[in-house]
Design a protein around this motif. Structure first.
Motif, short mmCIF file in Angstrom:
data_model
loop_
_atom_site.label_atom_id
_atom_site.label_comp_id
_atom_site.label_asym_id
_atom_site.label_seq_id
_atom_site.Cartn_x
_atom_site.Cartn_y
_atom_site.Cartn_z
N LYS A 141 -0.15 -6.79 -10.81
CA LYS A 141 0.94 -6.48 -11.76
C LYS A 141 1.41 -7.79 -12.46
N SER A 142 1.47 -7.69 -13.89
CA SER A 142 2.05 -8.80 -14.65
C SER A 142 3.57 -9.16 -14.52
N ASP A 143 3.79 -10.39 -14.71
CA ASP A 143 5.35 -10.74 -14.47
C ASP A 143 5.81 -10.34 -15.76
N THR A 144 5.30 -10.56 -16.92
CA THR A 144 5.90 -10.17 -18.12
C THR A 144 5.45 -8.89 -18.71
N PRO A 145 6.47 -8.07 -19.33
CA PRO A 145 6.27 -6.93 -19.80
C PRO A 145 5.46 -6.91 -20.98
N SER A 146 4.78 -5.99 -21.05
CA SER A 146 3.96 -5.54 -22.46
C SER A 146 4.87 -5.36 -23.59
N ILE A 147 4.56 -5.88 -24.50
CA ILE A 147 5.33 -5.61 -25.80
C ILE A 147 4.72 -4.41 -26.56
#
Length: 67
Positions: free
Chosen positions: A5-11
């Protein structure tokens, strides 16, 4: 294998015109360097008090400021 799971949300949406406008108005790296230096100098409480005192009166001599 689990997906990490990525820490930054996808734009999903970028307002390209706003980004373009801001980039066009962006100042130079030198400008931001000097601005950061100014804020660093103002971070000292004594200097901040001096700036505040000077903003309250049109002129203050050193002796008035010391008082």
């Amino acid at each position: 294998m689990k997906k990490k799971k990525s820490d930054t949300p996808s734009i999903t949406f970028i307002e390209k015109e706003k980004v373009k406008s801001v980039r066009k108005k962006m100042k130079s790296e030198r400008f931001f360097h000097y601005l950061a230096e100014t804020f660093r100098a103002m971070s000292d409480p004594t200097r901040t008090k001096i700036i505040y005192a000077l903003s309250q009166e049109k002129e203050l001599c050193v002796h008035d400021m010391a008082a």
